[in-house]
Design an enzyme around this catalytic site. Sequence first.
Site, PDB file in Angstrom:
ATOM      1  CG  ASP A  21      -0.217  -0.846   2.474  1.00  0.00           C
ATOM      2  OD1 ASP A  21       0.876  -0.314   2.744  1.00  0.00           O
ATOM      3  OD2 ASP A  21      -0.666  -0.979   3.585  1.00  0.00           O
ATOM      4  CG  ASN A  57      -8.836  -1.419  11.702  1.00  0.00           C
ATOM      5  OD1 ASN A  57      -8.431  -2.214  11.438  1.00  0.00           O
ATOM      6  ND2 ASN A  57      -9.664  -0.013  11.166  1.00  0.00           N
ATOM      7  CG  HIS A  73      -5.645  -1.553   8.749  1.00  0.00           C
ATOM      8  ND1 HIS A  73      -5.712  -1.017   9.302  1.00  0.00           N
ATOM      9  CD2 HIS A  73      -4.378  -2.561   8.960  1.00  0.00           C
ATOM     10  CE1 HIS A  73      -4.887  -0.424   9.621  1.00  0.00           C
ATOM     11  NE2 HIS A  73      -4.070  -1.398   9.442  1.00  0.00           N
ATOM     12  CD  GLU A 133      -8.906   1.257   7.977  1.00  0.00           C
ATOM     13  OE1 GLU A 133      -8.918  -0.426   8.659  1.00  0.00           O
ATOM     14  OE2 GLU A 133      -8.652   2.596   8.032  1.00  0.00           O
TER      15      GLU A 133
HETATM   16  P1  PGA Z   1       1.772  -2.075  12.830  1.00  0.00           P
HETATM   17  O1  PGA Z   1       0.858  -1.773  11.914  1.00  0.00           O
HETATM   18  O2  PGA Z   1       2.960  -3.131  12.984  1.00  0.00           O
HETATM   19  O3  PGA Z   1       2.725  -0.643  13.311  1.00  0.00           O
HETATM   20  O4  PGA Z   1       1.053  -2.523  14.703  1.00  0.00           O
HETATM   21  C1  PGA Z   1       0.694  -2.546  11.273  1.00  0.00           C
HETATM   22  C2  PGA Z   1      -0.828  -2.149  10.066  1.00  0.00           C
HETATM   23  O5  PGA Z   1      -1.446  -1.414  10.508  1.00  0.00           O
HETATM   24  O6  PGA Z   1      -1.055  -2.844   9.326  1.00  0.00           O
END
Ligand code: PGA
Length: 257
Positions: free
Chosen positions: A65, A133, A135, A140
């Site tokens: 992304d 959450n 994702h 999302e």
């Molecule tokens: P993080 O993010 O590894 O910084 O917790 C993971 C994500 O949001 O995909």
Amino acid sequence: MEILIRATPEAVAKQAADIIAGYARNGSVLGLATGSTPIATYQELIRRHQHEGLSFAGCKVFMLDEYLGLDPQHEQSYARTIRREFTEHIDINDADVFSPSGNSKDPLAAAAAYEQHITSEHVAIQLLGIGTNGHIGFNEPTSSLNSVTRMKTLHPQTIQDNARFFDDAEEVPTHVLTQGLATIRRAGHLLLVATGASKAAAIAATVEGPLSAMCPASTLQLHPHATVLVDEEAAAQLTFREYYQYADQNKPAFQRY
Ligand code: PGA
């Protein structure tokens, strides 16, 4: 789904590096992720490159992304982040590191072009983090399980989670380009890594919850070769954890990494 529970975040990073190294040695196409969780894995892979002769020669990289509206040279763009944290430190050709084009004047065309490009390759392994959450990438909750690369609006929770990387929460872009859930599922092997108590609910929903667009990571349930690699804290809400540990310890030799 294969569930690997390790004692610490360091042990998770070592195990993830073992798995990814197997693909790197074959000059495969690697799907990579940003975020804080994979950093320890990248550091372990860099160490193996520098001290143990692990080579990434011939590998290509596709990123999951990208923020919309950031120049690729912006320190927080994911194109810049993956270079700074990983690919600049290994023997991979910089021209073979691809991301959705976050500064395109036509984001819809940029999304379609990235989807077409990634479809023309075979991503051997896709590394994934997970949001609190549920994702993956920037898909999302309520993302279609059959989505492809497209523009998304970030959930305010994600903006808040990512604000720590910026000077000010106001600077976090509100829109992104992300591989879709169907795009991600085309990779040969999905490797999701998570550490810490803040991920425990999302991991339980991914592994043991229903297949649901409300937990985009549950799309791993549809994949024939998905590995969920977590530390004890992130595993804390898994009901079947003793079974996963038993299966891990009694894995047939041909399945061991
Ligand atoms: P993080 O993010 O590894 O910084 O917790 C993971 C994500 O949001 O995909």
